[in-house]
Design an enzyme around this catalytic site. Structure first.
Site, PDB file in Angstrom:
ATOM      1  N   ASN A  95      40.391 -95.815 -27.722  1.00 51.23           N
ATOM      2  CA  ASN A  95      39.837 -94.590 -28.302  1.00 51.23           C
ATOM      3  C   ASN A  95      40.578 -93.344 -27.828  1.00 51.23           C
ATOM      4  O   ASN A  95      41.201 -92.659 -28.623  1.00 51.23           O
ATOM      5  CB  ASN A  95      38.349 -94.456 -27.971  1.00 51.23           C
ATOM      6  CG  ASN A  95      37.457 -95.061 -29.032  1.00 51.23           C
ATOM      7  OD1 ASN A  95      37.944 -95.633 -30.003  1.00 51.23           O
ATOM      8  ND2 ASN A  95      36.160 -94.938 -28.850  1.00 51.23           N
ATOM      9  N   GLU A  96      40.452 -93.047 -26.536  1.00 44.95           N
ATOM     10  CA  GLU A  96      41.062 -91.837 -26.027  1.00 44.95           C
ATOM     11  C   GLU A  96      41.187 -91.868 -24.513  1.00 44.95           C
ATOM     12  O   GLU A  96      40.580 -92.705 -23.834  1.00 44.95           O
ATOM     13  CB  GLU A  96      40.264 -90.586 -26.429  1.00 44.95           C
ATOM     14  CG  GLU A  96      38.968 -90.375 -25.656  1.00 44.95           C
ATOM     15  CD  GLU A  96      37.801 -91.161 -26.175  1.00 44.95           C
ATOM     16  OE1 GLU A  96      37.178 -91.863 -25.347  1.00 44.95           O
ATOM     17  OE2 GLU A  96      37.495 -91.103 -27.371  1.00 44.95           O
ATOM     18  N   ALA A 123      37.708 -76.753 -24.018  1.00 47.39           N
ATOM     19  CA  ALA A 123      37.345 -75.419 -23.498  1.00 47.39           C
ATOM     20  C   ALA A 123      38.537 -74.709 -22.874  1.00 47.39           C
ATOM     21  O   ALA A 123      38.545 -74.386 -21.682  1.00 47.39           O
ATOM     22  CB  ALA A 123      36.197 -75.536 -22.499  1.00 47.39           C
ATOM     23  N   ARG A 145      45.361 -73.862 -19.618  1.00 43.11           N
ATOM     24  CA  ARG A 145      44.279 -73.597 -18.675  1.00 43.11           C
ATOM     25  C   ARG A 145      42.961 -73.833 -19.395  1.00 43.11           C
ATOM     26  O   ARG A 145      42.740 -73.294 -20.482  1.00 43.11           O
ATOM     27  CB  ARG A 145      44.340 -72.160 -18.149  1.00 43.11           C
ATOM     28  CG  ARG A 145      45.516 -71.860 -17.237  1.00 43.11           C
ATOM     29  CD  ARG A 145      45.563 -70.381 -16.876  1.00 43.11           C
ATOM     30  NE  ARG A 145      46.583 -70.097 -15.873  1.00 43.11           N
ATOM     31  CZ  ARG A 145      47.863 -69.872 -16.160  1.00 43.11           C
ATOM     32  NH1 ARG A 145      48.274 -69.922 -17.426  1.00 43.11           N
ATOM     33  NH2 ARG A 145      48.735 -69.609 -15.195  1.00 43.11           N
ATOM     34  N   ASP A 164      39.105 -76.620 -19.339  1.00 41.68           N
ATOM     35  CA  ASP A 164      38.360 -77.724 -18.719  1.00 41.68           C
ATOM     36  C   ASP A 164      39.158 -79.020 -18.711  1.00 41.68           C
ATOM     37  O   ASP A 164      38.993 -79.858 -17.822  1.00 41.68           O
ATOM     38  CB  ASP A 164      37.034 -77.944 -19.452  1.00 41.68           C
ATOM     39  CG  ASP A 164      35.989 -76.912 -19.065  1.00 41.68           C
ATOM     40  OD1 ASP A 164      36.288 -76.044 -18.220  1.00 41.68           O
ATOM     41  OD2 ASP A 164      34.874 -76.963 -19.615  1.00 41.68           O
ATOM     42  N   ASP A 166      30.011-100.262 -30.198  1.00 42.76           N
ATOM     43  CA  ASP A 166      31.403 -99.921 -29.945  1.00 42.76           C
ATOM     44  C   ASP A 166      31.733 -99.945 -28.455  1.00 42.76           C
ATOM     45  O   ASP A 166      32.846-100.294 -28.060  1.00 42.76           O
ATOM     46  CB  ASP A 166      31.712 -98.538 -30.522  1.00 42.76           C
ATOM     47  CG  ASP A 166      31.882 -98.575 -32.036  1.00 42.76           C
ATOM     48  OD1 ASP A 166      31.981 -99.686 -32.595  1.00 42.76           O
ATOM     49  OD2 ASP A 166      31.915 -97.497 -32.659  1.00 42.76           O
ATOM     50  N   GLY A 167      30.762 -99.579 -27.620  1.00 39.94           N
ATOM     51  CA  GLY A 167      30.992 -99.621 -26.178  1.00 39.94           C
ATOM     52  C   GLY A 167      31.275-101.025 -25.682  1.00 39.94           C
ATOM     53  O   GLY A 167      32.125-101.237 -24.810  1.00 39.94           O
TER      54      GLY A 167
END
Length: 269
Positions: free
Chosen positions: A122-123, A186, A149, A151, A45-46
């Site tokens: 993908n994203e 996070a 707020r 990561d 996929d990469g």
């Protein structure tokens, strides 16, 4: 048929590429890396993500097909021992074209309205440069939604929902749905600071504008590419008008790929 082959760069993938080129000489196929009709990705996929970004300027004219030489991928659906069959299929049949939605992000800077536009298969993620807490205002359809707020944030396509988004607890979305998903990385939630705490799925006609608070250097990842942006005013996300096109010569159901990748494959039963 004009084609080009991109590989992962390992010896197995490169050897398979040379084998395919020799076999294609027996057919009416022309190697053309500048203006291909079909892009064959050999690797995983990469590798296909790299191929997508290399030809993202001509998505309406090119179709992608993947051969995986490693682990089973969501985009690479052919095995090395099937390459001769694939070449015959390319030459003998009108292949079906399957289109998947893409993510558009526009980074707007404080420099006289300057902006840059990107597409993600993908994203795309958004974090601070040094790993400190990201503080941003999230606006949806022109209205303030929340102050985040944490990561960072991950905005994914339906086909990318099985990647980083899944690891963040996001939903898996079928690629036939034109949508984007926003997942928290996070987040900080306590008596003072609150976020919605759930992934958001936005339809095609919704736009999300994210504005940094008290810091203007942002690091984004766009699929496999990491970019540092300075003097950022805001980043806009929406479902892109463009779509990625995949050449299909046999069924490759999305939910079967999910099952085989995360539950079990047929040969494990």
């Amino acid at each position: 048929m004009r084609y080009t082959i991109l590989t992962k760069g390992d010896s197995k993938s490169n050897a398979l590429k040379h084998k395919m080129i020799n076999h294609m000489k027996d057919f009416q196929m022309v190697e053309d890396s500048e203006n291909p009709e079909i892009v064959i990705s050999v690797g995983g996929d990469g590798t296909l993500l790299q191929a997508f970004h290399q030809y993202s300027h001509m998505l309406s004219k090119v179709a992608f097909v993947g051969i995986h030489t490693g682990h089973l991928g969501f985009y690479a659906d052919w095995l090395p021992h099937e390459v001769e069959k694939l070449i015959i299929e390319i030459n003998n049949s009108e292949f079906q074209v399957i289109e998947y939605p893409l993510l558009e992000l526009i980074v707007r800077y404080n420099d006289n309205g300057y902006e840059t536009r990107y597409l993600a298969l993908n994203e795309a993620t958004m974090k601070t440069e040094n790993g400190s807490t990201l503080v941003v205002d999230v606006n949806i359809r022109g209205k303030h939604f929340e102050r985040f707020r944490g990561d960072g944030l991950c905005i994914s396509t339906p086909s990318g929902s099985t990647a980083y988004n899944k690891a963040l607890g996001g939903a898996l979305i079928h690629p036939s749905l034109e949508a984007m998903q926003i997942a928290e990385i996070a987040s900080i939630n306590n008596r003072v600071f609150r976020t919605v705490g759930s992934p958001l799925v936005l339809p095609k006609h919704h736009t999300c504008l994210i504005t940094p608070v008290n810091h203007d250097t942002i690091r984004t990842t766009i699929d496999h590419v990491s970019i540092k942006h300075k003097n950022v005013n805001a980043i806009q996300y929406r479902v892109a008008n463009e779509k990625v096109r995949f050449a299909r010569f046999r069924p490759f159901p999305f939910w079967k790929r999910v099952h085989d990748s995360f539950i079990s494959s047929d040969d494990e039963r």
